[in-house]
Design a protein around this motif. Structure first.
Motif, mmCIF file in Angstrom:
data_model
loop_
_atom_site.group_PDB
_atom_site.id
_atom_site.type_symbol
_atom_site.label_atom_id
_atom_site.label_comp_id
_atom_site.label_asym_id
_atom_site.label_seq_id
_atom_site.Cartn_x
_atom_site.Cartn_y
_atom_site.Cartn_z
ATOM 1 N N VAL A 47 0.820 -1.222 0.000
ATOM 2 C CA VAL A 47 0.000 0.000 0.000
ATOM 3 C C VAL A 47 0.848 1.263 0.000
ATOM 4 O O VAL A 47 0.309 2.362 -0.205
ATOM 5 N N GLN A 48 2.136 1.133 0.213
ATOM 6 C CA GLN A 48 3.024 2.297 0.188
ATOM 7 C C GLN A 48 3.653 2.522 -1.180
ATOM 8 O O GLN A 48 4.350 3.521 -1.382
ATOM 9 N N THR A 49 3.406 1.619 -2.116
ATOM 10 C CA THR A 49 4.011 1.736 -3.440
ATOM 11 C C THR A 49 3.141 2.581 -4.365
ATOM 12 O O THR A 49 1.909 2.593 -4.267
ATOM 13 N N GLY A 50 3.790 3.270 -5.282
ATOM 14 C CA GLY A 50 3.070 4.072 -6.258
ATOM 15 C C GLY A 50 2.256 3.226 -7.215
ATOM 16 O O GLY A 50 1.185 3.654 -7.668
ATOM 17 N N SER A 51 2.748 2.015 -7.517
ATOM 18 C CA SER A 51 2.019 1.149 -8.451
ATOM 19 C C SER A 51 0.669 0.729 -7.869
ATOM 20 O O SER A 51 -0.342 0.701 -8.588
ATOM 21 N N ALA A 55 -2.922 1.831 -9.339
ATOM 22 C CA ALA A 55 -3.864 0.763 -9.689
ATOM 23 C C ALA A 55 -5.177 0.930 -8.941
ATOM 24 O O ALA A 55 -6.262 0.674 -9.488
ATOM 25 N N SER A 56 -5.099 1.370 -7.675
ATOM 26 C CA SER A 56 -6.313 1.560 -6.880
ATOM 27 C C SER A 56 -7.172 2.673 -7.453
ATOM 28 O O SER A 56 -8.404 2.564 -7.511
ATOM 29 N N LEU A 57 -6.550 3.766 -7.896
ATOM 30 C CA LEU A 57 -7.302 4.870 -8.489
ATOM 31 C C LEU A 57 -8.017 4.425 -9.763
ATOM 32 O O LEU A 57 -9.190 4.751 -9.983
ATOM 33 N N SER A 217 2.328 -11.034 -1.781
ATOM 34 C CA SER A 217 1.719 -9.823 -2.331
ATOM 35 C C SER A 217 0.409 -10.141 -3.049
ATOM 36 O O SER A 217 -0.548 -9.370 -2.988
ATOM 37 N N PHE A 218 0.372 -11.293 -3.726
ATOM 38 C CA PHE A 218 -0.845 -11.721 -4.413
ATOM 39 C C PHE A 218 -1.996 -11.877 -3.416
ATOM 40 O O PHE A 218 -3.100 -11.362 -3.649
ATOM 41 N N TRP A 219 -1.741 -12.572 -2.303
ATOM 42 C CA TRP A 219 -2.786 -12.774 -1.297
ATOM 43 C C TRP A 219 -3.139 -11.470 -0.591
ATOM 44 O O TRP A 219 -4.297 -11.238 -0.245
ATOM 45 N N LEU A 221 -3.143 -8.460 -1.896
ATOM 46 C CA LEU A 221 -4.029 -7.726 -2.792
ATOM 47 C C LEU A 221 -5.426 -8.341 -2.817
ATOM 48 O O LEU A 221 -6.431 -7.628 -2.837
ATOM 49 N N THR A 222 -5.508 -9.660 -2.788
ATOM 50 C CA THR A 222 -6.801 -10.354 -2.757
ATOM 51 C C THR A 222 -7.580 -10.002 -1.494
ATOM 52 O O THR A 222 -8.785 -9.713 -1.540
ATOM 53 N N ILE A 223 -6.897 -9.998 -0.362
ATOM 54 C CA ILE A 223 -7.553 -9.681 0.913
ATOM 55 C C ILE A 223 -8.021 -8.229 0.933
ATOM 56 O O ILE A 223 -9.098 -7.910 1.460
ATOM 57 N N ILE A 224 -7.234 -7.333 0.362
ATOM 58 C CA ILE A 224 -7.654 -5.925 0.277
ATOM 59 C C ILE A 224 -8.953 -5.803 -0.507
ATOM 60 O O ILE A 224 -9.875 -5.061 -0.120
ATOM 61 N N LEU A 225 -9.056 -6.537 -1.606
ATOM 62 C CA LEU A 225 -10.284 -6.515 -2.413
ATOM 63 C C LEU A 225 -11.463 -7.075 -1.631
ATOM 64 O O LEU A 225 -12.562 -6.518 -1.661
ATOM 65 N N PHE A 226 -11.256 -8.203 -0.936
ATOM 66 C CA PHE A 226 -12.329 -8.785 -0.130
ATOM 67 C C PHE A 226 -12.791 -7.801 0.937
ATOM 68 O O PHE A 226 -13.995 -7.637 1.168
ATOM 69 N N ALA A 227 -11.836 -7.148 1.602
ATOM 70 C CA ALA A 227 -12.187 -6.200 2.663
ATOM 71 C C ALA A 227 -12.975 -5.022 2.100
ATOM 72 O O ALA A 227 -13.948 -4.564 2.711
ATOM 73 N N ALA A 228 -12.581 -4.533 0.916
ATOM 74 C CA ALA A 228 -13.297 -3.420 0.294
ATOM 75 C C ALA A 228 -14.728 -3.811 -0.039
ATOM 76 O O ALA A 228 -15.675 -3.045 0.195
#
Length: 251
Positions: A47-51, A55-57, A217-219, A221-228
C-alpha cells in the motif's frame, strides 16, 4: 454462537482460520499459501508503493463509473417493469437471461468491441451489477400493496405524487438490497475485467505477482479486495436497516 453458557464472538471463527493458515504457511506444506504474518507485511509494503496507489485509483474509477451507470439504468428500469406490464413482458426474459448467464464469457467479446482499456472494465462492471438491481427494484415495486395506491387516489394524489411519496419509499428496502448485491457483483466484475485485460489496475498487479511467484503480495491484494467489498456491503446494509420501517409499514 454459544458453547454451553459462553457466547463465542463471530470473529473467533476468523481467528481460528488465521491461526490454521499461519501454521500451514510456516510448515511450508503448500507453496501457494505463505504465512499470514508474511502476507500482512507484504500488504503494508504494497500500500506504500506508487504502483498500488495508481492501480487503486484506476480500479476505483472503473468501479464507480460502472456502478453509477448500473444504478442509473437498473433502478428506473426495475421500477418501470414493476409498474407497467408491457415493459415487464418486453424486458423480463432478457433480464432473467443475463442474471443467470456466465457473464465472464462476454469479457473477450467486450475486449474486441471496446479494446484493451478501462472502457471494457467499466462495461463489465455494469453488466455484472445492473441485472440484479433491476430484479430487486422490480420486486420492491410489485410488493407495494394496492391499498396504498387506492388510499393515495382517494386523497386526490397525482400520478407523480403516488410514485414519489408511496411507490418509491415503499420499494426502497428492495432497491437498496439490489444495490448492495450489485456492489458485490460489481467488485467481481471489475476484478474479472481487469484480470482478463491484464494491462490496467489490479489486473496488472495480479498478473505481475503471479508471474513472479510473489504469493504474499498476491494474497495481500486479494484480501484488500475482499475487505473493500465487505465494507461496501456493510455500508449499504447500514442504510437498509435505517429504512426498514418502510418494509414493516407494507406488511
Amino acid at each position: 454462537m454459544r458453547i454451553g453458557n459462553f457466547r463465542i464472538p463471530m470473529m473467533a471463527s476468523l481467528l481460528v482460520w488465521l491461526v490454521v493458515w499461519e501454521i500451514v504457511g510456516r510448515l511450508d506444506l503448500i507453496f501457494l499459501i505463505p504465512p499470514v504474518t508474511e502476507i500482512a507485511q507484504a500488504g503494508l509494503r504494497l500500500v506504500q508503493t506508487g504502483s498500488w496507489q495508481n492501480a487503486s485509483l484506476i480500479t476505483l474509477r472503473s468501479f464507480a463509473v460502472g456502478m453509477a451507470l448500473a444504478i442509473a439504468v437498473g433502478v428506473p428500469l426495475g421500477i418501470c417493469m414493476g409498474l407497467f406490464k408491457t415493459v415487464d413482458r418486453l424486458m423480463g426474459m432478457w433480464v432473467n437471461m443475463f442474471v443467470s448467464a456466465p457473464l465472464s464469457a462476454l469479457v473477450p467479446v467486450l475486449m474486441i468491441l471496446f479494446g484493451l482499456g478501462e472502457t471494457t472494465v467499466v462495461v463489465t462492471v455494469f453488466l455484472f451489477a445492473v441485472w440484479i438491481i433491476v430484479l430487486d427494484a422490480r420486486a420492491g415495486v410489485m410488493q407495494v400493496p394496492r391499498s396504498l395506491f387506492e388510499m393515495g387516489r382517494s386523497y386526490g394524489a397525482s400520478g407523480w405524487t403516488l410514485f414519489s411519496k408511496i411507490v418509491l419509499f415503499a420499494a426502497l428496502p428492495e432497491i437498496l438490497a439490489g444495490i448492495r448485491l450489485g456492489l458485490i457483483r460489481g467488485v467481481k466484475g471489475v476484478v474479472i475485467g481487469q484480470i482478463l485485460v491484464s494491462v490496467i489496475g489490479y489486473g496488472e498487479l495480479f498478473e505481475l505477482f503471479s508471474r513472479n511467484f510473489e504469493m504474499a503480495s498476491f494474497w495481500a491484494l486479494t484480501i484488500i479486495l475482499f475487505a473493500a467489498a465487505m465494507l461496501l456491503s456493510a455500508l449499504i446494509e447500514h442504510f437498509e436497516h435505517r429504512i426498514d420501517y418502510y418494509a414493516g409499514a407494507r406488511a
